[in-house]
Enzyme design. Sequence first.
Site, PDB file in Angstrom:
ATOM      1  N   GLU A 122     -27.647  21.924 -14.700  1.00  0.00           N
ATOM      2  CA  GLU A 122     -27.673  20.456 -14.793  1.00  0.00           C
ATOM      3  C   GLU A 122     -28.161  19.830 -13.494  1.00  0.00           C
ATOM      4  O   GLU A 122     -27.806  20.312 -12.406  1.00  0.00           O
ATOM      5  CB  GLU A 122     -26.240  19.998 -15.102  1.00  0.00           C
ATOM      6  CG  GLU A 122     -26.033  18.503 -15.072  1.00  0.00           C
ATOM      7  CD  GLU A 122     -24.555  18.160 -15.283  1.00  0.00           C
ATOM      8  OE1 GLU A 122     -23.789  19.049 -15.724  1.00  0.00           O
ATOM      9  OE2 GLU A 122     -24.176  17.024 -14.999  1.00  0.00           O
ATOM     10  N   HIS A 179     -26.107  18.900  -9.196  1.00  0.00           N
ATOM     11  CA  HIS A 179     -25.834  17.580  -8.620  1.00  0.00           C
ATOM     12  C   HIS A 179     -26.967  17.054  -7.751  1.00  0.00           C
ATOM     13  O   HIS A 179     -26.728  16.537  -6.644  1.00  0.00           O
ATOM     14  CB  HIS A 179     -24.492  17.571  -7.874  1.00  0.00           C
ATOM     15  CG  HIS A 179     -23.586  16.487  -8.359  1.00  0.00           C
ATOM     16  ND1 HIS A 179     -23.086  15.504  -7.555  1.00  0.00           N
ATOM     17  CD2 HIS A 179     -23.122  16.224  -9.601  1.00  0.00           C
ATOM     18  CE1 HIS A 179     -22.337  14.689  -8.264  1.00  0.00           C
ATOM     19  NE2 HIS A 179     -22.342  15.099  -9.506  1.00  0.00           N
ATOM     20  N   GLU A 234     -27.545  11.991 -16.405  1.00  0.00           N
ATOM     21  CA  GLU A 234     -26.288  11.227 -16.362  1.00  0.00           C
ATOM     22  C   GLU A 234     -26.441   9.924 -15.590  1.00  0.00           C
ATOM     23  O   GLU A 234     -25.642   9.018 -15.768  1.00  0.00           O
ATOM     24  CB  GLU A 234     -25.139  12.077 -15.804  1.00  0.00           C
ATOM     25  CG  GLU A 234     -25.262  12.408 -14.334  1.00  0.00           C
ATOM     26  CD  GLU A 234     -24.129  13.318 -13.856  1.00  0.00           C
ATOM     27  OE1 GLU A 234     -23.838  14.311 -14.546  1.00  0.00           O
ATOM     28  OE2 GLU A 234     -23.537  13.026 -12.802  1.00  0.00           O
ATOM     29  N   TRP A 262     -25.510  13.461  -2.980  1.00  0.00           N
ATOM     30  CA  TRP A 262     -24.161  13.930  -3.284  1.00  0.00           C
ATOM     31  C   TRP A 262     -24.089  14.409  -4.718  1.00  0.00           C
ATOM     32  O   TRP A 262     -24.645  13.848  -5.605  1.00  0.00           O
ATOM     33  CB  TRP A 262     -23.127  12.814  -3.084  1.00  0.00           C
ATOM     34  CG  TRP A 262     -21.758  13.345  -3.410  1.00  0.00           C
ATOM     35  CD1 TRP A 262     -21.029  14.237  -2.689  1.00  0.00           C
ATOM     36  CD2 TRP A 262     -20.968  13.024  -4.564  1.00  0.00           C
ATOM     37  NE1 TRP A 262     -19.835  14.502  -3.328  1.00  0.00           N
ATOM     38  CE2 TRP A 262     -19.780  13.780  -4.464  1.00  0.00           C
ATOM     39  CE3 TRP A 262     -21.171  12.192  -5.667  1.00  0.00           C
ATOM     40  CZ2 TRP A 262     -18.775  13.713  -5.442  1.00  0.00           C
ATOM     41  CZ3 TRP A 262     -20.183  12.119  -6.628  1.00  0.00           C
ATOM     42  CH2 TRP A 262     -18.982  12.872  -6.521  1.00  0.00           C
ATOM     43  N   ARG A 311     -28.353  14.165 -20.983  1.00  0.00           N
ATOM     44  CA  ARG A 311     -27.041  13.983 -20.352  1.00  0.00           C
ATOM     45  C   ARG A 311     -26.592  12.529 -20.314  1.00  0.00           C
ATOM     46  O   ARG A 311     -25.672  12.178 -19.590  1.00  0.00           O
ATOM     47  CB  ARG A 311     -27.092  14.527 -18.916  1.00  0.00           C
ATOM     48  CG  ARG A 311     -27.035  16.022 -18.839  1.00  0.00           C
ATOM     49  CD  ARG A 311     -25.640  16.561 -19.080  1.00  0.00           C
ATOM     50  NE  ARG A 311     -24.747  16.222 -17.984  1.00  0.00           N
ATOM     51  CZ  ARG A 311     -23.445  16.006 -18.122  1.00  0.00           C
ATOM     52  NH1 ARG A 311     -22.881  16.042 -19.304  1.00  0.00           N
ATOM     53  NH2 ARG A 311     -22.713  15.731 -17.075  1.00  0.00           N
ATOM     54  N   GLU A 335     -19.233  17.076 -22.611  1.00  0.00           N
ATOM     55  CA  GLU A 335     -18.414  17.267 -21.402  1.00  0.00           C
ATOM     56  C   GLU A 335     -17.053  16.610 -21.646  1.00  0.00           C
ATOM     57  O   GLU A 335     -16.972  15.514 -22.178  1.00  0.00           O
ATOM     58  CB  GLU A 335     -19.100  16.605 -20.205  1.00  0.00           C
ATOM     59  CG  GLU A 335     -18.377  16.803 -18.889  1.00  0.00           C
ATOM     60  CD  GLU A 335     -19.146  16.192 -17.712  1.00  0.00           C
ATOM     61  OE1 GLU A 335     -19.910  15.235 -17.924  1.00  0.00           O
ATOM     62  OE2 GLU A 335     -18.975  16.685 -16.583  1.00  0.00           O
ATOM     63  N   ARG A 376     -17.837  24.914 -17.394  1.00  0.00           N
ATOM     64  CA  ARG A 376     -18.710  24.638 -16.249  1.00  0.00           C
ATOM     65  C   ARG A 376     -18.120  25.324 -15.031  1.00  0.00           C
ATOM     66  O   ARG A 376     -16.915  25.194 -14.780  1.00  0.00           O
ATOM     67  CB  ARG A 376     -18.817  23.132 -16.007  1.00  0.00           C
ATOM     68  CG  ARG A 376     -19.890  22.783 -14.984  1.00  0.00           C
ATOM     69  CD  ARG A 376     -19.891  21.297 -14.663  1.00  0.00           C
ATOM     70  NE  ARG A 376     -18.904  20.961 -13.648  1.00  0.00           N
ATOM     71  CZ  ARG A 376     -18.905  19.841 -12.922  1.00  0.00           C
ATOM     72  NH1 ARG A 376     -19.859  18.937 -13.115  1.00  0.00           N
ATOM     73  NH2 ARG A 376     -17.967  19.601 -12.034  1.00  0.00           N
ATOM     74  N   TYR A 406     -18.853  19.061  -3.685  1.00  0.00           N
ATOM     75  CA  TYR A 406     -18.669  18.466  -5.003  1.00  0.00           C
ATOM     76  C   TYR A 406     -18.031  19.425  -6.011  1.00  0.00           C
ATOM     77  O   TYR A 406     -18.421  20.591  -6.094  1.00  0.00           O
ATOM     78  CB  TYR A 406     -20.029  18.008  -5.553  1.00  0.00           C
ATOM     79  CG  TYR A 406     -19.974  17.688  -7.026  1.00  0.00           C
ATOM     80  CD1 TYR A 406     -19.461  16.464  -7.460  1.00  0.00           C
ATOM     81  CD2 TYR A 406     -20.363  18.619  -7.974  1.00  0.00           C
ATOM     82  CE1 TYR A 406     -19.362  16.180  -8.806  1.00  0.00           C
ATOM     83  CE2 TYR A 406     -20.268  18.345  -9.326  1.00  0.00           C
ATOM     84  CZ  TYR A 406     -19.772  17.123  -9.730  1.00  0.00           C
ATOM     85  OH  TYR A 406     -19.670  16.859 -11.073  1.00  0.00           O
ATOM     86  N   ASP A 446     -23.618  22.651 -12.506  1.00  0.00           N
ATOM     87  CA  ASP A 446     -24.180  21.351 -12.117  1.00  0.00           C
ATOM     88  C   ASP A 446     -24.727  21.444 -10.695  1.00  0.00           C
ATOM     89  O   ASP A 446     -23.976  21.684  -9.748  1.00  0.00           O
ATOM     90  CB  ASP A 446     -23.061  20.293 -12.191  1.00  0.00           C
ATOM     91  CG  ASP A 446     -23.588  18.875 -12.038  1.00  0.00           C
ATOM     92  OD1 ASP A 446     -24.774  18.713 -11.673  1.00  0.00           O
ATOM     93  OD2 ASP A 446     -22.813  17.935 -12.302  1.00  0.00           O
TER      94      ASP A 446
HETATM   95 MG   LIG Z   1     -23.182  16.086 -13.547  1.00  0.00          MG
END
Ligand SMILES: [Mg+2]
Length: 412
Positions: A246, A222, A272, A412, A293, A349, A147, A159, A220
Amino acid sequence: MIIERAEVVVTSPSRNFVTLRLVTDDGIVGLGDATLNGRELAVVAYLRDHVVPLLRGRDAHRIEDTWQFLYRGGYWRRGPVTMAAIAAVDMALWDIKARAAGMPLYQLLGGASREGLLAYGHASGSDLSELFDSVRAHLEQGFRAIRVQTGVPGLNAIYGIASQAAAAGGGEERYDHEPARRGALPMQEDWDTRAYLRHLPGVFEAVRNEFGPELPLLHDGHHRMTPLQAAKLGKELEPYDLFWLEDCTPAENQEALRLVRRHTTTPLAIGEVFNTVWDFKDLIREQLIDYVRGAVTHMGGITPLKKTMEYAALYQIRSGFHGPTDISPVGMAAQMHLGLAIHNFGIQEYMKHSARTDEVFRQSFRWRDGLLHPGDEPGLGVELDLDEAGRYPYEQAYLPFNRLADGTVHDW
Ligand SMILES: [Mg+2]
């Protein structure tokens, strides 16, 4: 086989973990992960005050029935607190059943569908040279998929950049001890989506030029982009052949992914922060995602995540289970057993837990040639050392949050 004791263990070796420990009348111990990063004690209260009194005296073999009883019997369904609590019970019961059978859990889930689980690591850098060093370090550790997260010129802290968080905390060069700065209020980071969109495609071009076309690369977003911004980014990243993009948009608005999908062939991964199969239902049926995820810990356990993956298999959608270090070694083990067994595994992951965490949770998983394997100990293959756990009391800690340049709070 009756559940005789149920206790909730909170420990903080490097970061906070919540573990449910069930003991049967014939002395078998089962473990379940109930860690909800940044809101840990809400799940502790839910378990201790509302779930533990229901478990004593129940037949430990009745996993499906216990799951339905806790889910439907509580009336107030879903949500991360409820589902993390139910997940811990589900995991602990699967652990007990597999220990009683004398088998590693993946055998009870149908047996191994592969030799090991392709895992991706987190490379990051505030600039290209730091990022390349980080990619190289991960390749040396054996990772075969990476990643890529990068700093953005003009933004101070964002992040997923290890060195920034390490510099801020004065600690080792990793950022998984988040929530960063224990005991402090949430740390503020910066965000500017237009600056990010201008910068990121060039970073992926540089990484491809440096490391070649074969290495699977992930990124990602996010939850920070609008649907149009995500569509634009997906399109611009197509030449660099990402394994996935992602959380390109906030997961609450699932219809947004239709627009993203219409504009790009970059594979999408999401979920996620999802808690149930219901959160994935439309995304799977409409084929708006390529990877699930979800995490065993936040999706209500092994039982419902297995059902979700069986539904996803109808549409050639594969797994990409969430696996940062706030998923405890117990939760990670549960995901490894499930990933080994299902046919439509995609990738896992993987961030290494700290040495201190590994002393509290003794694990039997293997990490070899870029592949994870849960090991062949009976059950999940994790032992919780209560004496070691007792040395690390809970410390309040928050996740960071984002503000735009004008002070507006952003995702975030
Ligand atoms: Mg993530």
